[in-house]
Motif scaffolding. Structure first.
Motif, PDB file in Angstrom:
ATOM      1  N   LEU A  58      -0.286 -12.082  -0.998  1.00 51.52           N
ATOM      2  CA  LEU A  58      -0.490 -12.918   0.179  1.00 51.52           C
ATOM      3  C   LEU A  58       0.258 -12.339   1.371  1.00 51.52           C
ATOM      4  O   LEU A  58       1.430 -12.000   1.268  1.00 51.52           O
ATOM      5  N   GLU A  59      -0.428 -12.200   2.493  1.00 49.87           N
ATOM      6  CA  GLU A  59       0.180 -11.738   3.724  1.00 49.87           C
ATOM      7  C   GLU A  59      -0.182 -12.696   4.858  1.00 49.87           C
ATOM      8  O   GLU A  59      -1.295 -13.199   4.908  1.00 49.87           O
ATOM      9  N   ASN A  60       0.739 -12.913   5.736  1.00 53.24           N
ATOM     10  CA  ASN A  60       0.490 -13.698   6.942  1.00 53.24           C
ATOM     11  C   ASN A  60       0.954 -12.915   8.153  1.00 53.24           C
ATOM     12  O   ASN A  60       1.965 -12.193   8.074  1.00 53.24           O
ATOM     13  N   TYR A  61       0.257 -13.109   9.264  1.00 55.96           N
ATOM     14  CA  TYR A  61       0.594 -12.373  10.483  1.00 55.96           C
ATOM     15  C   TYR A  61       0.565 -13.284  11.696  1.00 55.96           C
ATOM     16  O   TYR A  61      -0.224 -14.228  11.774  1.00 55.96           O
ATOM     17  N   LEU A  62       1.404 -12.963  12.631  1.00 51.79           N
ATOM     18  CA  LEU A  62       1.368 -13.590  13.948  1.00 51.79           C
ATOM     19  C   LEU A  62      -0.013 -13.324  14.544  1.00 51.79           C
ATOM     20  O   LEU A  62      -0.559 -12.219  14.397  1.00 51.79           O
ATOM     21  N   ASP A  63      -0.578 -14.333  15.207  1.00 49.65           N
ATOM     22  CA  ASP A  63      -1.934 -14.189  15.731  1.00 49.65           C
ATOM     23  C   ASP A  63      -2.093 -12.947  16.605  1.00 49.65           C
ATOM     24  O   ASP A  63      -3.100 -12.241  16.530  1.00 49.65           O
ATOM     25  N   SER A  64      -1.089 -12.668  17.400  1.00 49.66           N
ATOM     26  CA  SER A  64      -1.211 -11.568  18.356  1.00 49.66           C
ATOM     27  C   SER A  64      -1.176 -10.189  17.707  1.00 49.66           C
ATOM     28  O   SER A  64      -1.497  -9.193  18.358  1.00 49.66           O
ATOM     29  N   VAL A  65      -0.792 -10.109  16.441  1.00 46.42           N
ATOM     30  CA  VAL A  65      -0.756  -8.808  15.760  1.00 46.42           C
ATOM     31  C   VAL A  65      -1.778  -8.729  14.643  1.00 46.42           C
ATOM     32  O   VAL A  65      -1.951  -7.671  14.033  1.00 46.42           O
ATOM     33  N   GLU A  66      -2.450  -9.838  14.381  1.00 44.50           N
ATOM     34  CA  GLU A  66      -3.461  -9.875  13.317  1.00 44.50           C
ATOM     35  C   GLU A  66      -4.502  -8.785  13.557  1.00 44.50           C
ATOM     36  O   GLU A  66      -5.033  -8.635  14.657  1.00 44.50           O
ATOM     37  N   GLY A  67      -4.798  -8.017  12.515  1.00 45.63           N
ATOM     38  CA  GLY A  67      -5.765  -6.945  12.643  1.00 45.63           C
ATOM     39  C   GLY A  67      -5.186  -5.628  13.123  1.00 45.63           C
ATOM     40  O   GLY A  67      -5.837  -4.579  13.021  1.00 45.63           O
ATOM     41  N   ARG A  68      -3.980  -5.664  13.652  1.00 42.01           N
ATOM     42  CA  ARG A  68      -3.330  -4.426  14.124  1.00 42.01           C
ATOM     43  C   ARG A  68      -2.156  -4.030  13.235  1.00 42.01           C
ATOM     44  O   ARG A  68      -1.864  -2.841  13.084  1.00 42.01           O
ATOM     45  N   PHE A  69      -1.477  -5.015  12.674  1.00 42.32           N
ATOM     46  CA  PHE A  69      -0.320  -4.771  11.825  1.00 42.32           C
ATOM     47  C   PHE A  69      -0.686  -5.032  10.372  1.00 42.32           C
ATOM     48  O   PHE A  69      -1.449  -5.956  10.056  1.00 42.32           O
ATOM     49  N   THR A  70      -0.130  -4.221   9.495  1.00 42.14           N
ATOM     50  CA  THR A  70      -0.335  -4.395   8.062  1.00 42.14           C
ATOM     51  C   THR A  70       0.988  -4.212   7.336  1.00 42.14           C
ATOM     52  O   THR A  70       1.681  -3.212   7.526  1.00 42.14           O
ATOM     53  N   MET A  71       1.290  -5.185   6.517  1.00 44.18           N
ATOM     54  CA  MET A  71       2.538  -5.133   5.756  1.00 44.18           C
ATOM     55  C   MET A  71       2.251  -4.793   4.307  1.00 44.18           C
ATOM     56  O   MET A  71       1.231  -5.233   3.744  1.00 44.18           O
ATOM     57  N   SER A  72       3.134  -4.033   3.701  1.00 45.86           N
ATOM     58  CA  SER A  72       2.987  -3.693   2.294  1.00 45.86           C
ATOM     59  C   SER A  72       4.370  -3.621   1.658  1.00 45.86           C
ATOM     60  O   SER A  72       5.373  -3.534   2.365  1.00 45.86           O
ATOM     61  N   ARG A  73       4.396  -3.639   0.348  1.00 47.37           N
ATOM     62  CA  ARG A  73       5.683  -3.592  -0.340  1.00 47.37           C
ATOM     63  C   ARG A  73       5.570  -2.798  -1.626  1.00 47.37           C
ATOM     64  O   ARG A  73       4.489  -2.723  -2.243  1.00 47.37           O
ATOM     65  N   ASP A  74       6.701  -2.224  -2.030  1.00 41.87           N
ATOM     66  CA  ASP A  74       6.821  -1.519  -3.301  1.00 41.87           C
ATOM     67  C   ASP A  74       7.991  -2.144  -4.037  1.00 41.87           C
ATOM     68  O   ASP A  74       9.157  -1.897  -3.688  1.00 41.87           O
ATOM     69  N   ASN A  75       7.691  -2.968  -5.014  1.00 44.04           N
ATOM     70  CA  ASN A  75       8.751  -3.706  -5.702  1.00 44.04           C
ATOM     71  C   ASN A  75       9.582  -2.819  -6.623  1.00 44.04           C
ATOM     72  O   ASN A  75      10.696  -3.190  -6.993  1.00 44.04           O
ATOM     73  N   PHE A  76       9.079  -1.691  -6.995  1.00 49.11           N
ATOM     74  CA  PHE A  76       9.871  -0.774  -7.822  1.00 49.11           C
ATOM     75  C   PHE A  76      10.944  -0.084  -6.979  1.00 49.11           C
ATOM     76  O   PHE A  76      12.039   0.195  -7.458  1.00 49.11           O
ATOM     77  N   LYS A  77      10.604   0.198  -5.745  1.00 46.12           N
ATOM     78  CA  LYS A  77      11.539   0.893  -4.863  1.00 46.12           C
ATOM     79  C   LYS A  77      12.304  -0.068  -3.956  1.00 46.12           C
ATOM     80  O   LYS A  77      13.181   0.358  -3.202  1.00 46.12           O
ATOM     81  N   ASN A  78      11.971  -1.373  -4.006  1.00 45.60           N
ATOM     82  CA  ASN A  78      12.604  -2.352  -3.115  1.00 45.60           C
ATOM     83  C   ASN A  78      12.437  -1.946  -1.652  1.00 45.60           C
ATOM     84  O   ASN A  78      13.409  -1.918  -0.876  1.00 45.60           O
TER      85      ASN A  78
END
Length: 124
Positions: A57-77
């Motif tokens: 699940l990801e949520n974004y501020l309206d003004s950055v929606e479609g331009r910003f993308t968040m990701s994570r690597d739980n093995f590497k923290n």
């Protein structure tokens, strides 16, 4: 020492891209949701994005929606914030935070750790 360390800020031209990273040092954030905030001089701090513990699940501020993308690597923290089509109004200090919840959250009550922040300037 337990800390979150952001990197990747800098100067970029309008329309350009930048990738911010956040790494946990001395702490295993497990499956806690992670959020990015930003604060420009003289303005309030606002939540930019968040990602849930499993990264589903990801949520974004309206003004950055479609331009910003968040990701994570739980093995590497580590988490990343890919920012595309940057605008001068994106200029700000960006802060990585760890929450105490699994689901996506930008609520201050859910945050138990802040990074020192990294600065990004978008020139016109």
């Amino acid at each position: 020492q337990l800390q979150l360390v952001e990197s990747g800020g800098g100067l970029v031209q309008s329309g350009g891209s930048l990738r911010l990273s956040c790494a946990a040092s001395g702490v295993d954030w497990g499956f806690s949701a992670i959020a990015w905030f930003r604060q420009a001089p003289g303005k309030e701090r606002v939540g930019v994005s968040c990602i849930s513990g499993y990264g589903i699940l990801e949520n974004y501020l309206d003004s950055v929606e479609g331009r910003f993308t968040m990701s994570r690597d739980n093995f590497k923290n580590t988490v990343s914030l890919q920012m595309n089509d940057l605008k001068p109004e994106d200029t700000s200090g960006y802060f990585c935070t760890k929450t105490t919840v699994f689901g996506c959250s930008n609520a201050p009550r859910d945050i138990d750790m802040w990074g020192q922040g990294t600065q990004m300037v978008v020139s016109p």
